[in-house]
Design an enzyme around this catalytic site. Sequence first.
Site, mmCIF file in Angstrom:
data_model
loop_
_atom_site.group_PDB
_atom_site.id
_atom_site.type_symbol
_atom_site.label_atom_id
_atom_site.label_comp_id
_atom_site.label_asym_id
_atom_site.label_seq_id
_atom_site.Cartn_x
_atom_site.Cartn_y
_atom_site.Cartn_z
ATOM 1 N N ASP A 62 26.549 34.798 29.881
ATOM 2 C CA ASP A 62 26.669 33.789 28.822
ATOM 3 C C ASP A 62 28.049 33.128 28.822
ATOM 4 O O ASP A 62 28.169 31.900 28.731
ATOM 5 C CB ASP A 62 26.408 34.420 27.448
ATOM 6 C CG ASP A 62 24.938 34.716 27.213
ATOM 7 O OD1 ASP A 62 24.119 33.799 27.376
ATOM 8 O OD2 ASP A 62 24.605 35.861 26.888
ATOM 9 N N ARG B 255 31.115 52.179 48.931
ATOM 10 C CA ARG B 255 29.955 52.001 48.049
ATOM 11 C C ARG B 255 28.943 50.996 48.582
ATOM 12 O O ARG B 255 27.730 51.210 48.456
ATOM 13 C CB ARG B 255 30.427 51.554 46.661
ATOM 14 C CG ARG B 255 31.083 52.647 45.844
ATOM 15 C CD ARG B 255 31.540 52.087 44.515
ATOM 16 N NE ARG B 255 32.107 53.124 43.657
ATOM 17 C CZ ARG B 255 32.578 52.884 42.430
ATOM 18 N NH1 ARG B 255 32.559 51.641 41.943
ATOM 19 N NH2 ARG B 255 33.064 53.865 41.699
ATOM 20 N N GLU C 131 35.948 41.104 33.410
ATOM 21 C CA GLU C 131 34.933 40.839 34.430
ATOM 22 C C GLU C 131 34.419 39.406 34.412
ATOM 23 O O GLU C 131 33.817 38.953 35.384
ATOM 24 C CB GLU C 131 33.762 41.819 34.256
ATOM 25 C CG GLU C 131 32.834 41.889 35.451
ATOM 26 C CD GLU C 131 31.739 42.931 35.292
ATOM 27 O OE1 GLU C 131 30.797 42.936 36.099
ATOM 28 O OE2 GLU C 131 31.832 43.742 34.345
ATOM 29 N N LEU D 209 39.559 48.948 35.197
ATOM 30 C CA LEU D 209 40.283 49.437 34.024
ATOM 31 C C LEU D 209 41.694 48.880 33.993
ATOM 32 O O LEU D 209 42.163 48.390 32.956
ATOM 33 C CB LEU D 209 40.297 50.964 34.026
ATOM 34 C CG LEU D 209 38.927 51.641 34.098
ATOM 35 C CD1 LEU D 209 39.081 53.151 34.127
ATOM 36 C CD2 LEU D 209 38.076 51.222 32.907
#
Length: 325
Positions: free
Chosen positions: A25, A89, A164, A180
């Site tokens: 959004d 990852r 983010e 963080l």
Amino acid sequence: TVVLATGGALGLYTHHSGPAELTGDGLALAYQLGAALRDMEFVQFYPYRIYSPMTSDIFPDIFNHGAKFVNHLGQRFMEKYPKKELENRDVLAREIYAQKEVRLDLSLVDLDFLDKEAPSLARLYEKFSQEPFLVRPVTHFTMGGLCVDSFGQTCVPGLLAAGEVTGGLHGANRLAGHALSETVVFGRRCGLKAAQTALDVSFCHSNMPLPPLPESGRDELKDIISNLRALMWSKVGLIRDENGLNEALLSIDSLGRELAARKPAHLRAFKKVSRALAMARLIVKAALNRQESRGAHYRSDFPETREEFHGSFVFQRSNMTFQPV
């Protein structure tokens, strides 16, 4: 001044590690206002997630103490990599995704260690000891977002962003834990700059035309967002190719036409789905144009990294440009 701290767009995918409401959004509102977006194709997938018989994250250190991933044939498919289940990852997530089924095997893990270092997983293992722990990747972080300077300022005067919702800091792939430090450091810098800007500058934005509103009705629109998430997971997920991405673009346009024909029960839901479709389209366009594999973006038809794509695709006011590093 306005500071956007609305997070990323994990909720554009069926399986995600964050709230389903995170469908971009803030990104869409800023983009509509004229702010620039970058690196939208880079979406990180987290591989350490149990989804059955319950949902739980996996403490990665257990793979140093006997845990392993096995496929439906009982094979340890990560054996071919030096770091095995502790591989990067993005590599691990793609390998899990490519298997028919993946299970977390804890049979060689010392239960005292598990109880001490991962007590929640130990309790679940005791409760569901006779059931397989099935694993799949989930969307975890969107590296792309708003173009900002080192104080979180966008190209729109008075509009700042942190966290983010911004892009560029993590490049093509975020390292564990860096989100963080990002929010702590740049949240503070952004807040201080917003306060100083509010004191020093006087301006007003008020001439932005409002889009036409749909006729109200009883449609909940849940099917459209559900179909969008399934589409993004299957065509714009861990492994991408040109055919799938082109199909995704056509399907997103089709969902947009379907949305325009609906009579929503709630205007908020209509706007949210509209913004989600807009952000999904930018992700697909950026992924189509990046004809290489880099970081979290993997193209099976372009598996190698290419130097000519060392840079960012930037979207602003319906235009896309490539900015080399």
